[in-house]
Design a protein around this motif. Sequence first.
Motif, PDB file in Angstrom:
ATOM      1  N   ASN A 239      -6.808 -11.710  -4.389  1.00  0.00           N
ATOM      2  CA  ASN A 239      -6.018 -11.183  -5.500  1.00  0.00           C
ATOM      3  C   ASN A 239      -5.263  -9.907  -5.126  1.00  0.00           C
ATOM      4  OD1 ASN A 239      -8.380  -9.782  -5.173  1.00  0.00           O
ATOM      5  ND2 ASN A 239      -8.763  -9.467  -7.352  1.00  0.00           N
ATOM      6  N   PHE A 240      -4.930  -9.755  -3.847  1.00  0.00           N
ATOM      7  CA  PHE A 240      -4.198  -8.581  -3.370  1.00  0.00           C
ATOM      8  C   PHE A 240      -3.045  -9.023  -2.486  1.00  0.00           C
ATOM      9  CE2 PHE A 240      -3.615  -5.417   0.073  1.00  0.00           C
ATOM     10  CZ  PHE A 240      -3.148  -4.367  -0.694  1.00  0.00           C
ATOM     11  N   ALA A 241      -1.881  -8.395  -2.656  1.00  0.00           N
ATOM     12  CA  ALA A 241      -0.704  -8.696  -1.833  1.00  0.00           C
ATOM     13  C   ALA A 241       0.001  -7.399  -1.466  1.00  0.00           C
ATOM     14  CB  ALA A 241       0.253  -9.618  -2.575  1.00  0.00           C
ATOM     15  N   LEU A 242       0.556  -7.374  -0.256  1.00  0.00           N
ATOM     16  CA  LEU A 242       1.215  -6.180   0.266  1.00  0.00           C
ATOM     17  C   LEU A 242       2.499  -6.593   0.971  1.00  0.00           C
ATOM     18  CD1 LEU A 242       0.660  -3.047   0.721  1.00  0.00           C
ATOM     19  CD2 LEU A 242      -0.169  -3.708   2.983  1.00  0.00           C
ATOM     20  N   LYS A 243       3.557  -5.785   0.781  1.00  0.00           N
ATOM     21  CA  LYS A 243       4.822  -6.045   1.473  1.00  0.00           C
ATOM     22  C   LYS A 243       5.348  -4.752   2.074  1.00  0.00           C
ATOM     23  CE  LYS A 243       8.819  -6.492  -0.651  1.00  0.00           C
ATOM     24  NZ  LYS A 243       9.958  -7.007  -1.451  1.00  0.00           N
ATOM     25  N   PHE A 244       5.686  -4.811   3.355  1.00  0.00           N
ATOM     26  CA  PHE A 244       6.303  -3.680   4.052  1.00  0.00           C
ATOM     27  C   PHE A 244       7.715  -4.085   4.431  1.00  0.00           C
ATOM     28  CE2 PHE A 244       7.159  -1.532   8.202  1.00  0.00           C
ATOM     29  CZ  PHE A 244       7.328  -0.256   7.691  1.00  0.00           C
TER      30      PHE A 244
END
Length: 350
Positions: A239-244
Amino acid sequence: MKVRSLSAILFNLGLVPAVYAEQGQVSETDPAAPSAYDLCLLEAIKKGNETGNDQTVESIKRQCELENVTQTTAQDHKKKSENLAENRVETERETAFEPFVMTAHHLNYLLPITYSDKINQKAYEETDWAEGMEHAEAEFQISFKVPLNYSDMIFDGDGLFFGMTLKSFWQVYAADISRPFRETNYRPELFYVAPTGWEPFDSKTALGFGIEHESNGQRQDLSRSWNRVYAQFYFAKDNFALKFQPWWRIPESEKSDPNDASGDDNPDIEDYMGHFELSGAYKWNELEFSFLGRENFSTHKGYGELGLTFPIWGKVRGYAKYSAGYGSSLIDYDQNQQRVGLGIAITGLL
């Protein structure tokens, strides 16, 4: 009655393929292999024949339909609970080419009330609005994307997209200046995304790149715009998402006169907007937390944003947002301010 004859009856009723009705065999590699529903019918007939339990064909069908739906629902629920970001991508693929479906890109929201601690009076000092703008205003964003490829292009699951995001700031409480839209940012982009085979900590990752234009469509003294080429790295687990997203600004020629139509409207924009953006989302029960940050480590100027969505009714969710720093809009790219808003979101991030 023998099992084979019962299987033949099933075939005659159109319930199972002939080859399995006659042979009673299942081949996993055969494209004509029966479904779970077909196998349930055969198994129910076998048990009824062995135990002498008389059941009508209709009762057996209802039983197997219920069992099949229950199993499918459980499997779908399990899939959705594993990786929310991956599940969103799969759902978007299934509905992307439906004629009445618009696929969300960034968050779509309406904030009927936002409050800024500092109005950008300098930018509007040559307009009729300079003395009449209010600290409170409405803000909304509409964002969608359109897939440009139907099947895989280079890698499994990759995609080429056109995206468009409109973000508006409406001085709806400024009756003295006729409640104008003081700023709208238009952000078309073309981008490509492909999943990778790298799965650290049992996560899913993807890489992307694209080109983007952003402008506010204002007259010369209020005009702001820039063009960027960017790369993206996605990381998603449960349930976690990250975008760089780092970027490189495409250079523009210097203006010889501020009123020239051509040339750079804002040559120092990177001093305030930086060279990258880091964003992410975390879902806990029915609450979804989001964050976004930018920074220029040379000038020590940046921007931070925190968001929270919570259920209200159906697809409509409550949305609260707080931001601080430079660049909440293009006209405010060099304006340091804090903003807080409350309203609704009609899409989520996860």
